[in-house]
Motif scaffolding. Structure first.
Motif, mmCIF file in Angstrom:
data_model
loop_
_atom_site.group_PDB
_atom_site.id
_atom_site.type_symbol
_atom_site.label_atom_id
_atom_site.label_comp_id
_atom_site.label_asym_id
_atom_site.label_seq_id
_atom_site.Cartn_x
_atom_site.Cartn_y
_atom_site.Cartn_z
ATOM 1 N N PRO A 76 0.832 -1.211 0.000
ATOM 2 C CA PRO A 76 0.000 0.000 0.000
ATOM 3 C C PRO A 76 0.863 1.257 0.000
ATOM 4 O O PRO A 76 1.901 1.310 0.650
ATOM 5 N N LYS A 77 0.413 2.272 -0.754
ATOM 6 C CA LYS A 77 1.199 3.495 -0.904
ATOM 7 C C LYS A 77 1.493 4.149 0.448
ATOM 8 O O LYS A 77 2.581 4.702 0.657
ATOM 9 N N LYS A 78 0.544 4.059 1.386
ATOM 10 C CA LYS A 78 0.738 4.700 2.685
ATOM 11 C C LYS A 78 1.855 4.057 3.493
ATOM 12 O O LYS A 78 2.383 4.656 4.427
ATOM 13 N N HIS A 79 2.218 2.818 3.144
ATOM 14 C CA HIS A 79 3.285 2.109 3.866
ATOM 15 C C HIS A 79 4.614 2.117 3.111
ATOM 16 O O HIS A 79 5.574 1.490 3.558
ATOM 17 N N LYS A 104 5.189 13.549 6.424
ATOM 18 C CA LYS A 104 4.122 13.564 5.429
ATOM 19 C C LYS A 104 4.578 14.250 4.161
ATOM 20 O O LYS A 104 4.298 13.784 3.058
ATOM 21 N N ARG A 155 7.490 14.530 2.061
ATOM 22 C CA ARG A 155 8.722 13.758 1.954
ATOM 23 C C ARG A 155 9.950 14.661 1.845
ATOM 24 O O ARG A 155 11.007 14.348 2.380
ATOM 25 N N THR A 185 11.341 6.976 -1.835
ATOM 26 C CA THR A 185 9.883 6.986 -1.800
ATOM 27 C C THR A 185 9.327 8.048 -2.738
ATOM 28 O O THR A 185 8.315 7.823 -3.425
ATOM 29 N N THR A 227 6.932 7.057 -5.955
ATOM 30 C CA THR A 227 5.551 7.531 -6.008
ATOM 31 C C THR A 227 5.303 8.518 -7.147
ATOM 32 O O THR A 227 4.171 8.649 -7.612
ATOM 33 N N ASP A 254 1.071 11.974 -7.699
ATOM 34 C CA ASP A 254 1.503 10.591 -7.524
ATOM 35 C C ASP A 254 1.151 9.776 -8.759
ATOM 36 O O ASP A 254 0.060 9.918 -9.335
ATOM 37 N N GLU A 309 -3.078 2.099 -5.421
ATOM 38 C CA GLU A 309 -2.921 0.980 -4.501
ATOM 39 C C GLU A 309 -2.707 -0.304 -5.280
ATOM 40 O O GLU A 309 -3.249 -0.479 -6.379
#
Length: 432
Positions: A125-128, A271, A273, A320, A324, A420, A424
């Motif tokens: 998942p993108k959030k991780h 948040k 980056r 990251t 993304t 981005d 997902e």
């Protein structure tokens, strides 16, 4: 995340085995030949082939099955280890097969890392993604700590035993990867008509996004300055401490790298980056300057782990952002180009530090040197103080890189200005 965890665990085991064998091979060459030049050639063979094949690895990663590329790369590195093991078993090992197998392993590792890094955004998942990149940084901490274990293993099981351990670890990595089913879009991305094609597609894609170009420039500058510090920290310590103290301080530095990796694995980064990039540069500059102030093991014991703590922070946030913001269809080629540029900074730095230290800075900081009355009044004069001055200069340059990054509006706003490019990952695995 479960699939990534299985693959990551297998790859970590393999990295441990490879780090152990790389260390003992270097020790064997130095003890057998007594030549520093032949020892350093191993480092050359471990770096340059990987740099040269990175763009090729990027092209292949975007066109072929990424899982099979990783498997082939692991098997290639395993073949190199098996050749060395056979030569050891037949008492026919010489330095030239070591150079050739090291070069083969370097090229295989480049293919592996480009495919692995391109695979991850489609797998988790993108959030991780920040946390996952933090986990991947743990391998660097393991590589620094490996000599502590390898030295003991060399006395217990010898060179042959360590190479067998490396082969077993490679089998673990290949097995865990082979049995893990992965989504179709992870192992082979859908081609995009908007994505540039060709060998230089990664560089051309970056040129079309100024924010990413600035990010890569900053990333390369950080790695160049980091390599200078990494290449000179041991001579700096030995200028005022014993080899035993050096070992303790190197282990302490490795703990900082390991701690930084764990923090990034738990936190994932800010948040925004790019704020992690600014933080890494500023902290890196501070701790580099601290290295130079006084010839004290206690000071290095604080400054070195803190400085190495910034490496996972920089690597995680930069990687990251790239993962993304880049179209998955060209991500492999972009990562190949970035890997070539970033890793090329290390051998360039190693070529410079010897002449700069011995021919320029050490004479300037001698007791009767030209800078003895100015900088010498602050950081001292004599043996090793020229190296200390290099640390001071590199720390100031790190602040300059941070200032450059802040003055680039496209880089400062990269989190929001470049949308981005990934969503997902698929929840249901496809047959691979």
């Amino acid at each position: 995340m479960n699939k990534f965890g299985i693959i990551w665990a297998g790859q970590l085991v393999s990295v441990i085995g490879s780090a152990l064998s790389a260390f003992v091979i270097g020790v064997w060459v130095y003890l057998d030949t007594g030549s520093v030049t032949q020892f350093v050639l191993i480092q050359f063979c471990a770096a340059v082939p990987g740099i040269l094949v990175s763009p090729i690895a990027g092209v292949i990663t975007d066109r072929w099955d990424r899982k099979r590329i990783m498997l082939a790369a692991d098997l290639g590195a395993g073949l190199a280890t098996a050749i060395l093991l056979m030569l050891v078993a037949s008492d026919a090992l010489t330095v030239w097969p070591i150079y050739l197998t090291t070069a083969l392993s370097s090229a295989c590792n480049s293919f592996h890392m480009v495919a692995y890094t391109a695979l991850v955004p489609s797998l988790v998942p993108k959030k991780h993604l920040g946390r996952v990149n933090g986990l991947m940084q743990i391998t660097q901490g393991v590589q620094i700590a490996a000599p502590l274990v390898a030295g003991a293993l060399l006395g217990l099981v010898g060179l042959r035993g360590v190479l067998i351990i490396d082969l077993v670890s490679m089998v673990v990595a290949v097995t865990t990867l082979a049995v893990t089913q992965l989504p179709a879009d992870a192992i082979r991305p859908v081609p995009s008509d908007k994505a540039p094609s060709g060998f230089n597609a990664g560089l051309r894609y970056l040129r079309g996004k100024p924010g990413l170009v600035n990010l890569v420039v900053v990333f390369c500058a950080f790695n160049f300055l980091f390599a200078i510090a990494g290449g000179l920290v041991q001579p700096l310590i030995l200028s005022f401490s014993s080899p035993a103290t050096l070992g303790v301080l190197m282990a302490a530095g490795g703990s900082g790298l390991f701690a930084g990796s764990l923090v990034m694995a738990a936190w994932g980064g800010p948040k925004r980056r790019i704020d992690g990039v600014y933080l890494g540069l500023v902290l890196g500059g501070i701790f580099l300057v601290l290295h130079s102030l006084y010839p004290s093991p206690w000071l290095i014991a604080i400054a070195a782990p803190c400085f190495l703590f910034t490496l996972p922070l920089m690597n995680t946030t930069c990687m990251t952002l790239i993962q993304t913001k880049v179209d998955p269809a060209v991500l492999g080629r972009v990562l190949g180009a970035v890997r070539m540029l970033v890793t090329a900074a290390t051998p360039i730095a190693f070529l410079l530090i010897g002449p700069l230290s011995d021919g320029v800075f050490e004479p300037l900081m001698a007791d009767d040197g030209a800078l003895a009355g100015s900088f010498g009044a602050v950081i001292g004069t004599g043996d090793g103080r020229g190296i200390a001055l290099i640390f001071l200069v590199v720390g100031v340059l790190m602040f300059a890189v941070a200032a450059y990054a802040w003055t680039r509006p496209r880089l400062r706003n990269i989190d929001v200005e470049i949308p981005d490019a990934i969503g997902e990952p698929e929840k249901e695995p496809a047959r691979d």
